[in-house]
Design an enzyme around this catalytic site. Sequence first.
Site, PDB file in Angstrom:
ATOM      1  N   GLU A 165      35.729  42.512  27.361  1.00  0.00           N
ATOM      2  CA  GLU A 165      34.754  41.951  28.325  1.00  0.00           C
ATOM      3  C   GLU A 165      34.299  42.958  29.388  1.00  0.00           C
ATOM      4  OE1 GLU A 165      35.865  38.015  29.802  1.00  0.00           O
ATOM      5  OE2 GLU A 165      36.955  37.585  27.961  1.00  0.00           O
TER       6      GLU A 165
ATOM      7  N   ARG B 105      37.462  35.350  50.314  1.00  0.00           N
ATOM      8  CA  ARG B 105      36.806  35.410  49.024  1.00  0.00           C
ATOM      9  C   ARG B 105      35.645  34.411  48.934  1.00  0.00           C
ATOM     10  NH1 ARG B 105      36.489  37.186  44.142  1.00  0.00           N
ATOM     11  NH2 ARG B 105      36.049  35.580  42.615  1.00  0.00           N
TER      12      ARG B 105
ATOM     13  N   HIS C 278      49.010  36.795  37.432  1.00  0.00           N
ATOM     14  CA  HIS C 278      48.633  36.751  38.846  1.00  0.00           C
ATOM     15  C   HIS C 278      49.499  37.666  39.690  1.00  0.00           C
ATOM     16  CE1 HIS C 278      46.989  32.847  37.352  1.00  0.00           C
ATOM     17  NE2 HIS C 278      45.932  33.425  37.888  1.00  0.00           N
TER      18      HIS C 278
HETATM   19  N1  GLN Z   1      38.202  35.106  28.804  1.00  0.00           N
HETATM   20  C1  GLN Z   1      38.333  35.088  30.228  1.00  0.00           C
HETATM   21  C2  GLN Z   1      39.096  36.332  30.654  1.00  0.00           C
HETATM   22  O1  GLN Z   1      39.927  36.767  29.915  1.00  0.00           O
HETATM   23  C3  GLN Z   1      39.067  33.852  30.704  1.00  0.00           C
HETATM   24  C4  GLN Z   1      39.148  33.784  32.206  1.00  0.00           C
HETATM   25  C5  GLN Z   1      39.655  32.484  32.777  1.00  0.00           C
HETATM   26  O2  GLN Z   1      40.291  31.707  32.141  1.00  0.00           O
HETATM   27  N2  GLN Z   1      39.404  32.254  34.028  1.00  0.00           N
HETATM   28  O3  GLN Z   1      38.894  36.845  31.740  1.00  0.00           O
END
Ligand code: GLN
Length: 765
Positions: A493, A524, A703
Amino acid sequence: MLTNNLGYPRVGANRELKKACEQYWAGKITRHQLFLSAKDLREQHWRLQEAAGIDLIPCNDFSFYDHVLDMSLLLGAIPLRYAPVVTDIRGNAEIDLYFAMARGYQRDGLDITAMEMTKWFDTNYHYIVPEFSAGQTFKVFSQKLYNECSATKAVLGRAPKPVLIGPVSYLLLGKEKEKGFDRIDLIKKLVPVYIEILNKLKDDYKVDWVQLDEPFLSLDLTDVQKKAFRYAYEEIRNKCPHLKVMLASYFEGLGDNVQLACSLPVCALHIDLVRAPQQLEEVIQALPPKVSLSLGVVDGRNIWKNDYHHSSTLIQKSLEKLGDDRVFVAPSCSLLHTPFDLDKETAIAPEIRNWMAFAKQKLTEVVHLKRIVQGETALLDENQAALTNRRTSPLIHKDAVKQRISAIREDDTHRKSVFAVRQQLQNARFGLPLFPTTTIGSFPQTDEIRQLRARLKKGELTLRQYDMAIESATIEAIRWQEQIGLDVLVHGEFERNDMVEYFGEHLEGFLFTQYGWVQSYGSRCVKPPVIYGDVSRTGDITVRWSRYAQEQTSRMMKGMLTGPVTILQWSFVRDDQPRAVTTNQIALAIRDEVVALESAGIRMIQIDEPAIREGLPLRKKDWAAYLDWAVRAFRLSASGVKDETQIHTHMCYSEFNDIIEHIAAMDADVITIETSRSQMELLEAFADFKYPNEIGPGVYDIHSPRIPHAEEMEALLEKAVALLPARNLWVNPDCGLKTRKWPETKQALINMVQAARMMRERVTV
Ligand code: GLN
Ligand code: ZN
């Protein structure tokens, strides 16, 4: 008839507060400078409301981080672990304690965790969850409220209307940190502190009105909670007899709490007539004589121009029944959830801009509505012209889209065969080992990647140069995934700014603002797209990158899409048609993309729906209807493919216990979920339900920068195997890795693959 505002956005038109806070945290500006910029913003906002003609101007709606955290500080509900932050010689002030509670404190040899954060009702704003102990006491701690009162008075020359979260909602927003008590029982300890505060506002600051926000009045309440409401407000009336309390509800109708809300001894009640216009009649009926009614007629949750005709009818009706001095005109809720100023949006087509209103414009709408019912009908005509233009504009209405929506058949919303049949076909086709490993889609968005986009925008890079740079990041990620032995790969991505924006930019019916920032949490902010018209897909969106990625490898490459409900949920949506219809339009666009990916040779396609749970209505009685259309929209997007194409979905921060049957009804071949923080607790819901499809419980908490060991992840998988059939289990992180750094990501995924291998050695089916 007074004009009333419940709260104003605080970050500033240019996100000044965000910048000041972040600079203060980085040690780049002094505390004094931080306070100056906050003071400046508050004054601007008060003057702006004054100039617009608002009579009841809120104060204490400003917050450096979060207004619920402000309440905890005001009431002295400060968890013990923060004691060292203040009681030492580190030179910390109250604001540092405050930020420590919000963000944690890792300095001077201290390592104190932050307080929990969660969503504010059904908004995308997050608040800091108050923590209560069994022996919880309350005592006025912070002076912020008082300081803001005197500051507003100095600026406006009259007393403002301080805003506080009411005592019952404050308790209900919090969480018991110990067993053996119910936080609602703290009401008797809490109310005296409210009384002290309210009396001080009256006596020392000469305020006339105080707004107490009780959004829980719009939710399902237990008898004990209702009793707490009666107790609190009777006490307040008895012990602060001269103060005018305005009780504010919003985000839903009062529903079966109408009688309760109307029987509380207050001077005014605010109701949300945007979400629940039908409640007006009943509330007027139930309202005792002398109590005023604040009509929330201007939408505080969306960016569309008010329908003056509709609103003035509601106001007129109230005036007839209640009389001029008992009716206030107001936005439906605090304007915190809308962007600042539409006038700055010079890039939006003028025709569309003329249909919209941001916070600043909404203040004017409130004042206009008052003037209209007083006879200034010219204002009405102009407004109706804009609305008529919107209703009929070809920019919005596309016949082809509407026809496709009405042609949806039952068959379009399910796969050809049942899961058991699909699973066999897919197993045969893919030949994956037990515990197949994969990731959720994104890889770290490094500064370099972000820079590429910025430079492309500025014209410093050509599209070809940009694409080549993204290609090489993608290839590198693919090689690396092959090398560490992941079974199902992702392209990373790298080409996406944001998982909703990227799709919106490629779909018709969406527009993007330049400055439409809304606070999400602390410093944010997010800039939600605006869905203004019928949605359609004009060409391939992700095919180019997915195909490119698949060509680079012989392993399976997952296609990666954002689901219709999530796209809807994270945008400002149309208010001229049901959300379900808009979602179906998006679903059809995504469906076409799914089919296009399949045709391009992609054999596994993930449709992310992280927002499906947060879309749940506030009242349980409305859940079924929502889940029905939301699940149907997902299925519509996913069902255009052959049985042997594997559909994945992904969700994070989800509690599934109460909606598991609907999750199952989505019928994705594979679902990946966030489970590592809860130590697989979430899986019990899937086990109890005997969830039939494949499932990837997250084993790596993304996280945190912390790298989990292989053994740790193995132990989590062990728990999963005890709950669900091993042949249905996948191994993956909790969520995408976009926010992480590469070094920790690499090590964690190496360990994850290792954990899967260890499982394969021991478990057979
Ligand atoms: N495909 C997205 C990513 O990997 C999913 C993000 C999400 O669930 N918020 O960033
Ligand atoms: Zn996620």
